[in-house]
Design a protein around this motif. Structure first.
Motif, PDB file in Angstrom:
ATOM      1  N   ASN A   1      43.373  39.255  36.846  1.00 39.41           N
ATOM      2  CA  ASN A   1      43.405  38.847  38.242  1.00 39.41           C
ATOM      3  C   ASN A   1      44.830  38.899  38.797  1.00 39.41           C
ATOM      4  OD1 ASN A   1      41.835  38.097  40.505  1.00 39.41           O
ATOM      5  ND2 ASN A   1      42.512  35.958  40.335  1.00 39.41           N
TER       6      ASN A   1
ATOM      7  N   GLN B   1      28.897  40.136  42.005  1.00 35.92           N
ATOM      8  CA  GLN B   1      29.700  39.112  41.350  1.00 35.92           C
ATOM      9  C   GLN B   1      29.353  38.934  39.876  1.00 35.92           C
ATOM     10  OE1 GLN B   1      27.634  38.646  43.902  1.00 35.92           O
ATOM     11  NE2 GLN B   1      26.396  36.760  43.731  1.00 35.92           N
TER      12      GLN B   1
ATOM     13  N   CYS C   1      43.880  41.739  44.558  1.00 34.46           N
ATOM     14  CA  CYS C   1      42.923  40.799  43.971  1.00 34.46           C
ATOM     15  C   CYS C   1      42.400  39.845  45.045  1.00 34.46           C
ATOM     16  CB  CYS C   1      43.586  39.987  42.859  1.00 34.46           C
ATOM     17  SG  CYS C   1      44.095  40.979  41.431  1.00 34.46           S
ATOM     18  N   HIS C   2      41.148  39.521  44.960  1.00 32.48           N
ATOM     19  CA  HIS C   2      40.557  38.558  45.890  1.00 32.48           C
ATOM     20  C   HIS C   2      39.737  37.555  45.086  1.00 32.48           C
ATOM     21  CE1 HIS C   2      36.764  40.701  45.332  1.00 32.48           C
ATOM     22  NE2 HIS C   2      37.393  41.828  45.631  1.00 32.48           N
ATOM     23  N   GLU C   3      39.364  36.509  45.734  1.00 36.38           N
ATOM     24  CA  GLU C   3      38.625  35.443  45.051  1.00 36.38           C
ATOM     25  C   GLU C   3      37.222  35.936  44.704  1.00 36.38           C
ATOM     26  OE1 GLU C   3      37.218  30.794  45.803  1.00 36.38           O
ATOM     27  OE2 GLU C   3      38.478  31.849  47.268  1.00 36.38           O
ATOM     28  N   HIS C   4      36.874  35.790  43.452  1.00 34.26           N
ATOM     29  CA  HIS C   4      35.551  36.231  43.001  1.00 34.26           C
ATOM     30  C   HIS C   4      34.484  35.202  43.381  1.00 34.26           C
ATOM     31  CE1 HIS C   4      36.808  39.727  40.758  1.00 34.26           C
ATOM     32  NE2 HIS C   4      37.761  39.021  40.170  1.00 34.26           N
ATOM     33  N   LYS C   5      33.341  35.742  43.769  1.00 37.14           N
ATOM     34  CA  LYS C   5      32.191  34.863  43.985  1.00 37.14           C
ATOM     35  C   LYS C   5      31.630  34.458  42.625  1.00 37.14           C
ATOM     36  CE  LYS C   5      30.875  37.013  48.373  1.00 37.14           C
ATOM     37  NZ  LYS C   5      29.804  37.736  49.117  1.00 37.14           N
ATOM     38  N   THR C   6      31.099  33.313  42.574  1.00 36.24           N
ATOM     39  CA  THR C   6      30.553  32.805  41.315  1.00 36.24           C
ATOM     40  C   THR C   6      29.190  33.427  41.050  1.00 36.24           C
ATOM     41  OG1 THR C   6      31.692  30.701  41.631  1.00 36.24           O
ATOM     42  CG2 THR C   6      29.893  30.742  40.034  1.00 36.24           C
TER      43      THR C   6
ATOM     44  N   CYS D   1      43.794  45.602  41.127  1.00 34.82           N
ATOM     45  CA  CYS D   1      43.648  44.273  40.531  1.00 34.82           C
ATOM     46  C   CYS D   1      43.231  44.443  39.075  1.00 34.82           C
ATOM     47  CB  CYS D   1      42.602  43.452  41.289  1.00 34.82           C
ATOM     48  SG  CYS D   1      42.417  41.754  40.695  1.00 34.82           S
TER      49      CYS D   1
END
Length: 305
Positions: free
Chosen positions: A127, A256, A166-171, A123
């Protein structure tokens, strides 16, 4: 009788040629009491002459063998080695060395091997999932050189964020970001201590780690300087985004805040992080940051782990 003895001497000198004829003679019958001193001396001279010839031949053979041995030894000690122009050429990621005539030149990798397994995917900082790190580095090279195959000119600055799709990033919350420099300092020191215990630091950095253990005011500063120096692979006294990969990739899926934290270190947005910028984002006093990099070439860079 003397004439017969002379003939016998001649036959003895050529005995290898006329061996069958000599077998018919009995020397005991020929050499009687009339064999005088002159005939004996003549035979002795013939024998000496043949002996000298044999010795000369042996010396010639010995000299020839000695010369061949010396030539072989010189060939082993001083072999003729063809120098590969690419042997000392370092091209970097995404490039390979090719020889054109007698000149070595770095060119973009012609093609990358297929990587069907998802664990080989990477990734990027945009992104975007790519099939392999080779594909990303090749794309950077193509775009940096304006070569055919460049998908987007901005890809000349693309870099790998982490391995895997790629994966969804934590805030990263404001509270987490506020506490992150402290946790980062502690983590860097613990990694430095762990490498020292495993004897995987150079002597120079071993001394810095020992100083950090015995002097609390140097604990975080020495760890920060060590890691900044370790990341500076090309020793240009600044760390590029590409050089941040060893510290970013293993943490991005666990922390994160690592991505925004490293972005904040580049305060002037020039894609380089100086030691002063590195210390500032770690909230260290600038006066505690002394550039103490070990310039001894390290064949294997120390990665965080």
């Amino acid at each position: 009788m003397k004439l017969l003895l002379l003939l016998l001497a001649g036959l003895l000198c050529t005995m290898q040629v006329f061996a069958d004829d000599l077998d018919e003679f009995n020397l005991d019958d020929l050499i009687e009491e009339d064999f005088d001193e002159s005939a004996e001396e003549l035979l002795r001279q013939f024998e000496q002459k043949n002996s000298n010839k044999d010795l000369e031949r042996e010396n010639e053979i010995a000299a020839q063998l000695a010369a061949e041995a010396i030539d072989q030894q010189n060939h082993i000690l001083n072999p003729v080695v063809e120098i590969d122009p690419c042997e000392k050429m370092h091209c970097g990621a995404g490039r390979v060395c090719q020889v054109h005539g007698t000149e070595a030149k770095c060119v973009c990798i012609p093609e990358c091997p297929e990587e069907p397994e998802a664990r080989r995917h990477v990734c990027t900082n945009r992104n975007e999932t790519w099939l392999s790190d080779c594909a990303v580095y090749r794309q950077r090279c193509l775009c940096a050189t304006n070569a055919p195959g460049c998908l987007n000119p901005e890809n000349s600055h693309v870099h790998i964020d982490y391995y895997g799709p790629c994966h969804e990033h934590k805030t990263c919350s404001e509270e987490d970001m506020k506490d992150f420099p402290r946790r980062m300092r502690d983590w860097l020191f613990n990694v430095m201590r762990d490498l020292a215990e495993r004897d995987e630091l150079t002597e120079h950095y071993m001394q810095m780690e020992l100083e950090a253990e015995t002097n609390m005011t140097r604990r975080w500063a020495n760890a920060a300087v060590w890691k900044w120096c370790d990341l500076d692979g090309d020793t240009d006294r600044s760390v590029s985004r590409h050089e941040l990969f060893p510290i970013r990739a293993p943490l991005v899926s666990l922390e994160q805040c690592i991505a925004p934290f490293l972005e904040s270190c580049d305060s002037n947005k020039d894609h380089r992080i100086t030691l002063i910028e590195w210390g500032a984002c770690l909230e260290l006093d600038e006066t505690d940051l002394n550039e103490r990099c070990d310039d001894i070439h390290r064949s294997t860079p120390q990665l965080l782990g």
